[in-house]
Design an enzyme around this catalytic site. Structure first.
Site, PDB file in Angstrom:
ATOM      1  N   THR A 175      26.099 -33.779  15.242  1.00  0.00           N
ATOM      2  CA  THR A 175      27.136 -34.598  15.876  1.00  0.00           C
ATOM      3  C   THR A 175      28.223 -33.734  16.494  1.00  0.00           C
ATOM      4  OG1 THR A 175      26.707 -36.456  14.386  1.00  0.00           O
ATOM      5  CG2 THR A 175      28.854 -36.398  15.464  1.00  0.00           C
ATOM      6  N   SER A 215      26.057 -39.139  10.001  1.00  0.00           N
ATOM      7  CA  SER A 215      25.839 -40.290  10.881  1.00  0.00           C
ATOM      8  C   SER A 215      24.677 -41.103  10.325  1.00  0.00           C
ATOM      9  CB  SER A 215      25.502 -39.824  12.306  1.00  0.00           C
ATOM     10  OG  SER A 215      26.572 -39.139  12.883  1.00  0.00           O
TER      11      SER A 215
END
Length: 788
Positions: A132, A178
C-alpha cells in the site's frame, strides 16, 4: 504537495517528519550493483547476500531486470522528498538513476505519453510487505509530474484516510493491513494532465466485522469512533464506554492502539475532515456514525442458550436492542422480533417461524456485516463521484492503473476468505508469468529464435483446478450452494474426489476428507477448513431484516438497503441466477485481468525483511522464502540469459535511424529488406552481436540494451531541442534588438527636431522620451541628449 514517508504498512498511516530526522541510504560500496541481472552469479545465495547488503545500508530498492524489488524498512526514510520527485521527473536516463518506485512510476508515465497505451503497475507481495505504501508513493509521483489541479489533488489525497480507516485493520503480520483489494486508475488527457480518477475495490473481509482473532483488531474506524468522538457524539450514539473490550464484536481481539505514528483519535479527526471533503452533508455524516454505532450495539445482543429451537433475546440485552433501534432509526420493539423469527410463505399466506439459537446468532451477524459492507461500498461510490472531477475519460485519453491487492495469506486456520485472497494472488502470478516468460518464449518461436534454454515454473495447473467449468473448485462450490441439501462436508468430498491424484489439491494429514483440503500454492502449501463455506458463499441475510432496514428513519441506512433498479428500463431488477460471493469476486477478478492484459505492465515485488515487523533486521529464511515464491529468481534468469525486450524491425529503424547520422543513413536505407536495414543500423550504432537476436519480423534485445538506445535517442533529441531553442531565442532576441534600435532612432529624431524648435516644453518632453528609450546609453545618442 504532501509527501508522506515510507512506513510501509508498519502502522496506521504515515506521518511526516523532517528529512534530517530520518535515515538516509548509505552507499553499499563501490562493488555494489543496483541491478541483480548485472551480478557475476545469479545463484540464490548470491542474490540473497546482495539484497541483505543493500538493506543494511538502507538501499531498499533493487532492480531485477524489469522488476523492482522493494524491501520494507519498517522505519522512516528520507527518500521521498521533493528533491527525489524532481530528480526522477527531470532524468533523461531512468536506468542510470538509483532504483526507486518513483522510477517505475516515471517509466509508466513516459511510456503512456510516447506509446499512447494504457499502463498498469502491479504491486504484489506478502501481507505487511509494504504494498500500500509503495502504491501511495507512486501515486504521489504521478500527481507531481502531471499538473494535477489543486481541487483534484485534494480529492485524491483526501480519500486515503477513508479507505484506510474503513478498509484496514491490525493483523498478526501487519499493523495496517488492507483487508480489501483495490485498483486505482488515473485518467489522463492528451496533454498528460490528470483529469480524473477511479477506485475499484475487491472482496472486503466482512467476517472481521463480527469475529476478530487473537492479537488482531477489527477495522480501524470502530476504535477511532470510540476514542475520537466527542462526548456529545458518543451520547447521541448511545455509546456508554470508550473501551473496545466493552463491545462484543471487538472484545476478542486486541484493544490497544494500532501501532505506528498515528493514534486512533488522530485518524478519527482525519476521517471527519475527509468525509466533509467528499461532499457528504452534516446529516449524512451523522447518519454514518449512527450506522457504525448500530453495528457495535448489534454485537451486544445475546440470545438465550436455553432455548435452542426458539431463539429469544436475553433480558440483559434489552438496553442494547433499544440503543440499536434508536441509532438505526427503527421503530422501538420491532428489531427483537426480526432477529428471532422469519416469515415463510405457506400457500397464499405468510406465517412466522421461530429461528433456532444458532440461526438467530447468524442472523444478527449477517445484518452487522451487511450494514458495514454496504456502508463501505457507499463510501467508495462517493469517493469515485468526487474523483470523477466533472467528466468522463475522453475517447483519446489514457490511464495509468495501480493494482494493490491483498498479500498471500497463510494462517493457523484458513477459510474461504483466505482462499479468495490467495486465488487473486495466483491470478496475478499467472499474469506475471505470462508477461515475463510465456510471451517472450512464444515471440522467440514465432520469429524463429531458439528458446530451448529458457525454462520456468508456472501455476497453470492450479488455475485450472480453480476454474475448470464443471469440476473446478469454484464451480463445485457454486453447484453445492444450489443443491437443496448441500453441505460443506459434501462439497469437500466432491472436490477431493474430482482430483484424486492432483499435485495441487491434497488431503490434510490427520483430518477427514469432509473437513477440508490442502492446496499447494506458488507461495507455499495452505490447509483450508471448509466449515461454513456454503453459508459464506451464499452470504444469506433474512429478507425481513432487509425490509426493516428499508423502512428506517435513517435515510443513509435506507439507501444502503434499497432495491437496485435496472437503469435501462427504470424497473426493479432481480436476477434468477445464483451468484455467490466467490463467483462475484471471480467475475471482478476476470475484468481486472482483462484490463491489465490490455495494458503495458510494470511490476513491483514487495518483500518483508523479517516477520517481526522490526527495523534493521533481515532474516535469511524470510527473504529466501519470498525470492523462491515470487518468481523473481526465474525472472532474473530470463533477464540474464534471454532477450526480454523486443521491437518490430521497421519500428526499430524508424525510431533510431536518426542516431546513425546523415552520412550513414543513405547506406542503411539502400538495403533491400527491413531486416538488412535493421542489422546495418545496429552495426553503425555499435551494438555487440551477442546483445541482440534478429528474428523474422522483430529484434530481440538483451536486458538494458533497448533502454540504453532510448536514452541515446532522448539525449540526441535534447541536443537538437537545445539548438532549436537557441536558434529560436536568437531570432526573438534579434527582432527585439531591431525594435529597440528603431525605437531609439525615432526618439533621437524627435529630440533633434525639438532641439531646433523654440518650445521648451516640447524640448523637455523630447529629452524625457529619449532617456526613457535609453538613447543616452550609446555614443551617438549621448551627444544628442547632451546637446539638447
Amino acid at each position: 504537495r504532501p509527501t508522506p514517508h515510507f512506513v510501509a504498512d508498519a502502522g496506521a498511516g504515515c506521518a511526516c517528519a523532517p528529512a534530517s530526522a530520518m535515515a538516509m541510504p548509505r552507499a553499499p560500496g563501490s562493488e555494489d550493483t543496483p541491478d541483480l541481472s548485472q551480478l557475476d552469479s545469479i545463484d540464490a545465495a548470491v542474490v540473497l547476500g546482495k539484497i541483505k547488503t543493500r538493506h543494511e545500508h538502507d538501499a531498499i530498492y533493487t532492480r531485477c531486470g524489469s522488476v523492482l524489488i522493494a524491501i520494507n524498512p519498517y522505519k522512516r526514510l528520507g527518500v521521498y522528498e521533493e528533491a527525489q520527485l524532481s530528480q526522477y521527473k527531470a532524468s533523461l536516463a531512468l536506468e542510470r538513476e538509483p532504483p526507486h518506485v518513483f522510477a517505475v512510476a516515471s517509466s509508466a508515465h513516459r511510456a503512456m505519453i510516447s506509446d499512447g497505451r494504457n499502463q498498469a503497475i502491479i504491486v504484489s507481495g506478502e501481507s505487511g510487505a509494504g504494498k500500500t505504501e509503495s502504491a501511495t508513493y507512486m501515486l504521489l509521483y504521478l500527481r507531481f509530474v502531471s499538473n494535477t489541479s489543486p481541487e483534484l489533488e485534494q480529492r485524491i489525497y483526501g480519500a486515503a484516510p477513508l479507505t484506510e480507516a474503513f478498509g484496514c485493520a491490525k493483523t498478526v503480520r501487519n499493523d495496517n493491513s488492507s483487508r480489501f483489494g483495490k485498483f486505482i486508475a488515473l485518467n489522463f488527457d492528451q496533454s498528460a494532465r490528470i483529469q480524473g480518477a477511479s477506485l475499484q475495490t475487491y472482496l472486503l473481509e466482512k467476517s472481521r466485522v463480527t469475529h476478530v482473532g487473537n492479537g488482531e483488531r477489527s477495522y480501524h474506524i470502530f476504535y477511532c469512533l470510540l476514542r475520537g468522538a466527542s462526548p456529545a457524539l458518543q451520547k447521541q450514539l448511545r455509546l456508554q464506554s470508550t473501551d473496545p473490550k466493552s463491545y462484543k464484536y471487538l472484545s476478542s481481539g486486541e484493544s490497544g492502539e494500532p501501532g505506528g505514528s498515528r493514534t486512533d483519535k488522530e485518524l478519527f479527526a482525519e476521517v471527519a475532515t475527509a468525509l466533509s471533503a467528499q461532499a457528504l452533508s452534516v446529516l449524512q455524516i451523522e447518519q454514518l456514525w449512527m450506522c457504525l454505532a448500530g453495528v457495535l450495539h448489534l454485537g451486544a445482543v445475546a440470545f438465550d442458550q436455553s432455548k435452542p429451537d426458539a431463539a429469544a433475546v436475553v433480558p440483559g440485552s434489552a438496553a442494547s436492542i433499544s440503543a440499536c433501534e434508536a441509532v438505526l432509526g427503527l421503530q422501538q420493539g420491532i428489531l427483537h422480533k426480526a432477529l428471532c423469527k422469519r416469515k415463510i410463505k405457506a400457500g397464499r399466506e405468510f406465517v412466522e417461524q421461530d429461528l433456532s439459537f444458532a440461526s438467530a446468532t447468524d442472523n444478527r451477524d449477517a445484518l452487522a456485516k451487511a450494514i458495514y459492507s454496504k456502508l463501505f461500498d457507499r463510501l467508495i461510490a462517493q469517493i469515485n463521484t468526487a474523483l470523477a472531477a466533472g467528466g468522463q475519460l475522453s475517447g483519446d485519453g489514457r490511464i495509468i492503473g495501480i493494482v494493490d491487492i491483498f498479500g498471500f495469506e497463510i494462517f493457523e486456520k484458513n477459510s474461504l476468505e483466505q482462499l479468495c485472497i490467495n486465488f487473486a494472488n495466483e491470478k496475478l502470478q499467472a499474469l506475471f508469468t505470462k508477461t515475463v516468460f510465456a510471451e517472450t518464449i512464444r515471440a522467440y518461436k514465432e520469429d524463429g529464435i531458439d528458446a530451448a534454454d529458457i525454462t520456468y515454473a508456472d501455476n497453470a495447473e492450479l488455475i485450472a483446478t480453480f476454474e475448470a467449468p464443471n469440476t473446478g473448485l469454484l464451480a463445485q462450490l457454486t453447484e453445492e450452494c444450489l443443491v437443496p441439501k448441500g453441505t460443506d462436508e459434501g462439497f469437500c468430498e466432491k472436490v477431493l474426489a474430482a482430483y484424486p491424484k492432483s499435485s495441487v489439491l491434497t488431503r490434510i494429514k490427520g483430518a477427514s476428507a469432509r473437513e477440508g483440503f490442502g492446496i499447494n500454492h506458488f507461495a507455499g502449501p495452505v490447509n483450508y477448513s471448509t466449515k461454513a463455506w456454503l453459508d459464506k458463499n451464499k452470504d444469506p441475510l433474512n429478507g425481513d431484516l432487509v425490509v426493516l432496514m428499508q423502512f428506517s428513519d435513517n435515510a443513509l441506512l435506507q439507501e444502503l438497503f434499497s432495491v437496485q433498479e435496472d437503469p435501462a428500463a427504470g424497473k426493479k431488477f432481480k436476477s434468477t441466477k445464483f451468484r455467490g460471493v466467490i463467483e462475484t469476486f471471480r467475475s471482478q477478478l476476470t475484468e481486472l485481468v482483462a484490463v491489465l492484459e490490455a495494458s503495458d505492465l510494470h511490476f513491483v515485488r514487495c518483500f518483508k525483511p523479517n516477520d517481526a515487523k522490526a527495523a534493521d533486521s533481515c532474516r535469511d529464511d524470510v527473504i529466501s522464502r519470498q525470492l523462491h515464491t515470487s518468481g523473481v529468481l526465474d525472472a532474473l534468469r530470463v533477464a540474464r540469459s534471454g532477450y526480454p525486450d523486443r521491437l518490430p524491425l521497421t519500428e526499430f529503424v524508424s525510431t533510431f535511424a536518426a542516431l546513425a547520422g546523415l552520412k550513414a543513413l543513405p547506406e542503411i536505407e539502400a538495403r533491400k529488406t527491413p531486416k538488412e536495414r535493421a542489422l546495418a543500423l545496429l552495426d553503425v550504432l555499435g551494438i555487440p552481436k551477442d546483445k541482440f537476436k534478429a528474428g523474422k519480423e522483430r529484434l530481440f534485445f538483451a536486458g538494458g540494451v533497448l533502454d540504453a538506445l532510448k536514452t541515446r535517442r532522448v539525449e540526441a533529441m535534447a541536443l537538437v531541442a537545445g539548438r532549436l531553442q537557441a536558434g529560436a531565442r536568437g531570432i526573438v532576441a534579434r527582432a527585439a534588438a531591431r525594435r529597440m534600435r528603431k525605437h531609439r532612432e525615432d526618439a533621437l529624431g524627435r529630440l533633434v527636431a525639438a532641439s531646433q524648435a523654440d518650445d521648451l516644453d516640447v524640448l523637455r518632453k523630447g529629452i524625457f522620451e529619449a532617456k526613457a528609450a535609453r538613447v543616452h546609453l550609446y555614443p551617438a545618442g549621448k551627444a544628442g541628449v547632451e546637446a539638447a
